[in-house]
Design a protein around this motif. Structure first.
Motif, PDB file in Angstrom:
ATOM      1  N   MET A 223      22.350 -37.257-107.590  1.00  0.00           N
ATOM      2  CA  MET A 223      21.181 -37.346-106.711  1.00  0.00           C
ATOM      3  C   MET A 223      20.202 -38.419-107.185  1.00  0.00           C
ATOM      4  O   MET A 223      19.462 -38.985-106.415  1.00  0.00           O
ATOM      5  CB  MET A 223      20.466 -36.002-106.647  1.00  0.00           C
ATOM      6  CG  MET A 223      21.299 -34.902-106.008  1.00  0.00           C
ATOM      7  SD  MET A 223      21.657 -35.233-104.286  1.00  0.00           S
ATOM      8  CE  MET A 223      20.013 -35.036-103.603  1.00  0.00           C
ATOM      9  N   GLY A 224      20.176 -38.685-108.495  1.00  0.00           N
ATOM     10  CA  GLY A 224      19.267 -39.697-109.002  1.00  0.00           C
ATOM     11  C   GLY A 224      17.855 -39.163-109.169  1.00  0.00           C
ATOM     12  O   GLY A 224      17.559 -37.995-108.903  1.00  0.00           O
ATOM     13  N   PRO A 225      16.927 -40.035-109.601  1.00  0.00           N
ATOM     14  CA  PRO A 225      15.541 -39.618-109.811  1.00  0.00           C
ATOM     15  C   PRO A 225      14.888 -39.146-108.509  1.00  0.00           C
ATOM     16  O   PRO A 225      15.265 -39.567-107.422  1.00  0.00           O
ATOM     17  CB  PRO A 225      14.868 -40.893-110.327  1.00  0.00           C
ATOM     18  CG  PRO A 225      15.990 -41.783-110.770  1.00  0.00           C
ATOM     19  CD  PRO A 225      17.146 -41.444-109.892  1.00  0.00           C
ATOM     20  N   SER A 226      13.898 -38.304-108.646  1.00  0.00           N
ATOM     21  CA  SER A 226      13.155 -37.837-107.482  1.00  0.00           C
ATOM     22  C   SER A 226      12.323 -38.968-106.897  1.00  0.00           C
ATOM     23  O   SER A 226      12.066 -39.988-107.561  1.00  0.00           O
ATOM     24  CB  SER A 226      12.233 -36.690-107.882  1.00  0.00           C
ATOM     25  OG  SER A 226      11.212 -37.171-108.756  1.00  0.00           O
ATOM     26  N   GLY A 227      11.898 -38.790-105.647  1.00  0.00           N
ATOM     27  CA  GLY A 227      11.037 -39.788-105.020  1.00  0.00           C
ATOM     28  C   GLY A 227       9.762 -39.998-105.810  1.00  0.00           C
ATOM     29  O   GLY A 227       9.285 -41.132-105.968  1.00  0.00           O
ATOM     30  N   GLY A 228       9.205 -38.898-106.340  1.00  0.00           N
ATOM     31  CA  GLY A 228       7.986 -39.008-107.127  1.00  0.00           C
ATOM     32  C   GLY A 228       8.190 -39.840-108.371  1.00  0.00           C
ATOM     33  O   GLY A 228       7.328 -40.650-108.748  1.00  0.00           O
ATOM     34  N   ARG A 229       9.338 -39.647-109.015  1.00  0.00           N
ATOM     35  CA  ARG A 229       9.614 -40.419-110.235  1.00  0.00           C
ATOM     36  C   ARG A 229       9.795 -41.897-109.907  1.00  0.00           C
ATOM     37  O   ARG A 229       9.317 -42.767-110.640  1.00  0.00           O
ATOM     38  CB  ARG A 229      10.882 -39.862-110.905  1.00  0.00           C
ATOM     39  CG  ARG A 229      11.330 -40.650-112.131  1.00  0.00           C
ATOM     40  CD  ARG A 229      10.227 -40.751-113.172  1.00  0.00           C
ATOM     41  NE  ARG A 229      10.604 -41.644-114.266  1.00  0.00           N
ATOM     42  CZ  ARG A 229       9.758 -42.376-114.958  1.00  0.00           C
ATOM     43  NH1 ARG A 229       8.450 -42.329-114.670  1.00  0.00           N
ATOM     44  NH2 ARG A 229      10.177 -43.152-115.940  1.00  0.00           N
ATOM     45  N   LEU A 230      10.458 -42.199-108.813  1.00  0.00           N
ATOM     46  CA  LEU A 230      10.639 -43.593-108.408  1.00  0.00           C
ATOM     47  C   LEU A 230       9.293 -44.258-108.138  1.00  0.00           C
ATOM     48  O   LEU A 230       9.069 -45.409-108.508  1.00  0.00           O
ATOM     49  CB  LEU A 230      11.527 -43.671-107.169  1.00  0.00           C
ATOM     50  CG  LEU A 230      12.978 -43.218-107.348  1.00  0.00           C
ATOM     51  CD1 LEU A 230      13.696 -43.178-106.006  1.00  0.00           C
ATOM     52  CD2 LEU A 230      13.711 -44.137-108.321  1.00  0.00           C
ATOM     53  N   LEU A 231       8.391 -43.528-107.511  1.00  0.00           N
ATOM     54  CA  LEU A 231       7.070 -44.082-107.233  1.00  0.00           C
ATOM     55  C   LEU A 231       6.288 -44.303-108.528  1.00  0.00           C
ATOM     56  O   LEU A 231       5.532 -45.268-108.648  1.00  0.00           O
ATOM     57  CB  LEU A 231       6.300 -43.154-106.296  1.00  0.00           C
ATOM     58  CG  LEU A 231       6.845 -43.050-104.868  1.00  0.00           C
ATOM     59  CD1 LEU A 231       6.064 -42.015-104.079  1.00  0.00           C
ATOM     60  CD2 LEU A 231       6.791 -44.400-104.163  1.00  0.00           C
ATOM     61  N   GLU A 232       6.481 -43.414-109.488  1.00  0.00           N
ATOM     62  CA  GLU A 232       5.814 -43.593-110.785  1.00  0.00           C
ATOM     63  C   GLU A 232       6.281 -44.880-111.454  1.00  0.00           C
ATOM     64  O   GLU A 232       5.482 -45.630-112.034  1.00  0.00           O
ATOM     65  CB  GLU A 232       6.118 -42.394-111.692  1.00  0.00           C
ATOM     66  CG  GLU A 232       5.407 -41.117-111.280  1.00  0.00           C
ATOM     67  CD  GLU A 232       5.826 -39.954-112.155  1.00  0.00           C
ATOM     68  OE1 GLU A 232       6.603 -40.169-113.120  1.00  0.00           O
ATOM     69  OE2 GLU A 232       5.383 -38.826-111.882  1.00  0.00           O
TER      70      GLU A 232
END
Length: 227
Positions: free
Chosen positions: A1-10
């Motif tokens: 699934m990969g990193p969460s959307g929140g982590r990508l935005l961080e």
């Protein structure tokens, strides 16, 4: 699934993140459902020299669709060309009638600067608004025969047909010989019923090297024209 959307935005918000890490984050976002949190970060996501967007940014932004429209209006007026063009692209695809005047103005600017990559997208945006886009007709008429990119002609012709449909018999007739199949299909549908048009339709119908869709459309036009 990969990193969460929140982590990508961080990762994207962290100015200390490595370039390749930010690019990977953008490409991940480009393959996921729209992430509204990307919108306020867009002006910050340029290359080191500040002259180009990070690879993957445009795809991720366009995936936002209408969610990006309010901010895109500010981007389109920004002095940074890369950010301005992202804003224009969003407004061409998803803007409202209030954004329509921007598109002919951009077409004129492209013509003046001889920037031949982009008019098709702007033309498609104008076509969305029908005859409300009639102001763009003069520049569309100039660009249709002059663009060096054959793939842009169908979009320019479609925009003309939508914004200012009168007086296009010559363009539709010429399109019967266009190298782009979408242009030939427009010509087949809308060229006037003149003898040389009939001859060309027959050629298209009978050409074994022609695309099947074009052959079928030409055959149908020949049948309906004699009814």
């Amino acid at each position: 699934m990969g990193p969460s959307g929140g982590r990508l935005l961080e990762v994207l918000a962290d100015g200390g993140s490595a370039r390749h890490t930010r690019i990977r984050a953008l490409r991940c976002l480009g393959g996921r459902p729209p992430e509204p949190g990307l919108v306020p970060l867009v002006p910050l996501l340029a290359e080191v020299n500040g002259e180009l967007p990070l690879p993957g940014l445009v795809s991720a932004v366009l995936r936002l669709g209408p969610l990006a429209v309010p901010e895109a209006r500010a981007w389109a007026a920004d002095g940074r060309p890369w950010l301005s063009w992202i804003g224009v692209q969003v407004l061409a695809e998803h803007g409202t009638p209030r954004d329509l005047p921007l598109l002919p103005a951009e077409l004129v600017a492209h013509e003046a600067a001889r920037q031949w990559c982009g008019p098709a997208l702007l033309a498609a945006g104008i076509a969305r608004f029908g005859t409300a886009g009639a102001e763009a007709a003069p520049v569309l008429r100039r660009l249709w025969p002059r663009t060096p990119h054959s793939y842009e002609r169908p979009a320019l012709l479609k925009a003309l047909a939508s914004a200012a449909p009168a007086g296009l018999d010559f363009a539709y007739t010429e399109s019967l010989w266009d190298c782009e199949s979408d242009a030939r299909l427009s010509g087949i549908a809308l060229a006037p019923g003149l003898p040389h048009v009939h001859e060309r339709l027959t050629e298209l119908r009978d050409d074994p090297m022609e695309e099947a869709e074009v052959r079928a459309a030409a055959g149908e036009r020949l049948v309906t024209s004699v009814r």
